[in-house]
Design an enzyme around this catalytic site. Structure first.
Site, PDB file in Angstrom:
ATOM      1  N   ASN A 181      41.991  15.255  38.541  1.00 40.12           N
ATOM      2  CA  ASN A 181      41.094  16.211  38.697  1.00 40.12           C
ATOM      3  C   ASN A 181      41.874  17.737  39.001  1.00 40.12           C
ATOM      4  O   ASN A 181      43.016  17.840  39.555  1.00 40.12           O
ATOM      5  CB  ASN A 181      40.196  16.129  39.884  1.00 40.12           C
ATOM      6  CG  ASN A 181      40.593  15.771  41.055  1.00 40.12           C
ATOM      7  OD1 ASN A 181      41.782  15.385  41.287  1.00 40.12           O
ATOM      8  ND2 ASN A 181      40.059  16.370  42.233  1.00 40.12           N
ATOM      9  N   GLU A 232      41.173  21.361  40.180  1.00 44.27           N
ATOM     10  CA  GLU A 232      40.078  22.184  40.663  1.00 44.27           C
ATOM     11  C   GLU A 232      40.332  23.602  40.395  1.00 44.27           C
ATOM     12  O   GLU A 232      41.592  24.139  39.882  1.00 44.27           O
ATOM     13  CB  GLU A 232      39.843  22.063  42.105  1.00 44.27           C
ATOM     14  CG  GLU A 232      39.498  20.552  42.327  1.00 44.27           C
ATOM     15  CD  GLU A 232      38.899  20.225  43.669  1.00 44.27           C
ATOM     16  OE1 GLU A 232      39.270  21.167  44.628  1.00 44.27           O
ATOM     17  OE2 GLU A 232      38.223  19.247  43.882  1.00 44.27           O
ATOM     18  N   CYS A 253      37.366  16.913  35.805  1.00 43.81           N
ATOM     19  CA  CYS A 253      37.570  15.537  36.283  1.00 43.81           C
ATOM     20  C   CYS A 253      38.931  14.959  35.968  1.00 43.81           C
ATOM     21  O   CYS A 253      39.216  15.210  34.791  1.00 43.81           O
ATOM     22  CB  CYS A 253      36.360  14.716  36.600  1.00 43.81           C
ATOM     23  SG  CYS A 253      34.850  15.306  37.055  1.00 43.81           S
ATOM     24  N   GLU A 288      39.033  11.832  34.788  1.00 46.88           N
ATOM     25  CA  GLU A 288      38.768  10.944  33.744  1.00 46.88           C
ATOM     26  C   GLU A 288      38.831  11.873  32.566  1.00 46.88           C
ATOM     27  O   GLU A 288      39.187  11.187  31.483  1.00 46.88           O
ATOM     28  CB  GLU A 288      37.350  10.491  33.734  1.00 46.88           C
ATOM     29  CG  GLU A 288      37.101   9.565  35.060  1.00 46.88           C
ATOM     30  CD  GLU A 288      36.646  10.398  36.410  1.00 46.88           C
ATOM     31  OE1 GLU A 288      37.039  11.267  36.548  1.00 46.88           O
ATOM     32  OE2 GLU A 288      35.711   9.793  37.085  1.00 46.88           O
ATOM     33  N   CYS A 295      31.592  10.554  37.218  1.00 46.85           N
ATOM     34  CA  CYS A 295      30.606  11.501  37.438  1.00 46.85           C
ATOM     35  C   CYS A 295      29.655  11.284  35.974  1.00 46.85           C
ATOM     36  O   CYS A 295      30.223  10.639  35.048  1.00 46.85           O
ATOM     37  CB  CYS A 295      30.754  12.813  37.579  1.00 46.85           C
ATOM     38  SG  CYS A 295      31.500  13.899  36.172  1.00 46.85           S
ATOM     39  N   CYS A 310      31.565  12.607  32.915  1.00 46.00           N
ATOM     40  CA  CYS A 310      32.622  11.937  32.203  1.00 46.00           C
ATOM     41  C   CYS A 310      32.219  10.635  31.691  1.00 46.00           C
ATOM     42  O   CYS A 310      32.818  10.003  30.729  1.00 46.00           O
ATOM     43  CB  CYS A 310      33.381  11.429  33.485  1.00 46.00           C
ATOM     44  SG  CYS A 310      34.568  12.852  34.195  1.00 46.00           S
TER      45      CYS A 310
HETATM   46  N1  THU Z   1      35.699  14.343  40.623  1.00 43.60           N
HETATM   47  C1  THU Z   1      36.722  13.495  39.275  1.00 43.60           C
HETATM   48  O1  THU Z   1      37.905  13.750  39.276  1.00 43.60           O
HETATM   49  N2  THU Z   1      35.837  12.480  38.657  1.00 43.60           N
HETATM   50  C2  THU Z   1      34.559  12.212  38.931  1.00 43.60           C
HETATM   51  O2  THU Z   1      34.394  11.457  38.310  1.00 43.60           O
HETATM   52  C3  THU Z   1      34.113  12.794  40.085  1.00 43.60           C
HETATM   53  C4  THU Z   1      34.529  13.918  40.784  1.00 43.60           C
HETATM   54  C5  THU Z   1      36.505  15.366  40.928  1.00 43.60           C
HETATM   55  C6  THU Z   1      36.002  16.667  40.902  1.00 43.60           C
HETATM   56  C7  THU Z   1      36.387  17.474  42.064  1.00 43.60           C
HETATM   57  O3  THU Z   1      37.482  18.056  41.964  1.00 43.60           O
HETATM   58  C8  THU Z   1      36.255  16.451  43.166  1.00 43.60           C
HETATM   59  O4  THU Z   1      36.359  15.113  42.619  1.00 43.60           O
HETATM   60  C9  THU Z   1      35.267  16.803  44.014  1.00 43.60           C
HETATM   61  O5  THU Z   1      33.893  16.679  43.322  1.00 43.60           O
END
Ligand code: THU
Length: 132
Positions: free
Chosen positions: A46, A48, A57, A59, A88, A91
């Site tokens: 991920n 940000e 994300c 994935e 999520c 994804c």
């Molecule tokens: N996140 C992912 O990388 N994958 C997911 O399927 C769920 C959420 C990340 C996004 C964000 O940087 C952090 O987790 C919190 O939501």
């Protein structure tokens, strides 16, 4: 069918990749690893952003890396987080574009967790077949 060795390699790759996650806002670091049809593994984390909604994300990072190198068939996925969290919805939808009912392992930093499948995570999905 994924061998136990391939599964273990994917788990290792996802959890190793997680170290590179850029998550200064949530502190929730995610590593993903996907297996493509010639046996190659692509990882993702991920990423940000100070403008929070621009976050991507792990994935989708992994999927887009594979697609941008010419791959179109994803055979398996591992997601590594601190608590074996689940992908999520966004994804899941991106994954069904390039994968069937593939095995998905959700693991914690120690590589322990559970196995599910993509269609269990996203039943009755909308996919490319609906546009032909
Ligand atoms: N996140 C992912 O990388 N994958 C997911 O399927 C769920 C959420 C990340 C996004 C964000 O940087 C952090 O987790 C919190 O939501």
């Amino acid at each position: 069918m994924i061998s136990g060795g391939q599964r273990d390699e994917l788990i290792q790759a996802a959890c190793a990749a997680r170290a590179e996650a850029y998550a200064p806002y949530s502190q929730y670091r995610v590593g993903a690893a996907i297996l493509v049809d010639d046996g190659r593994i692509f990882t993702g984390v991920n990423v940000e952003n100070a403008s929070y909604s621009l976050t991507i994300c792990a994935e989708r990072t992994a999927v887009f890396k594979a697609i941008s190198e010419g791959y179109r068939n994803i055979l398996a996925l591992v997601v590594c987080t601190e608590n074996a969290g689940s992908p999520c919805g966004a994804c899941r939808q991106v994954l069904v574009e390039f994968a069937g009912d593939i095995p998905v392992w959700l693991v914690d930093a120690g590589g322990n967790g559970r196995q599910t499948t993509l269609h269990t995570l996203l039943p009755d999905h909308f996919g490319p077949e609906h546009l032909t």
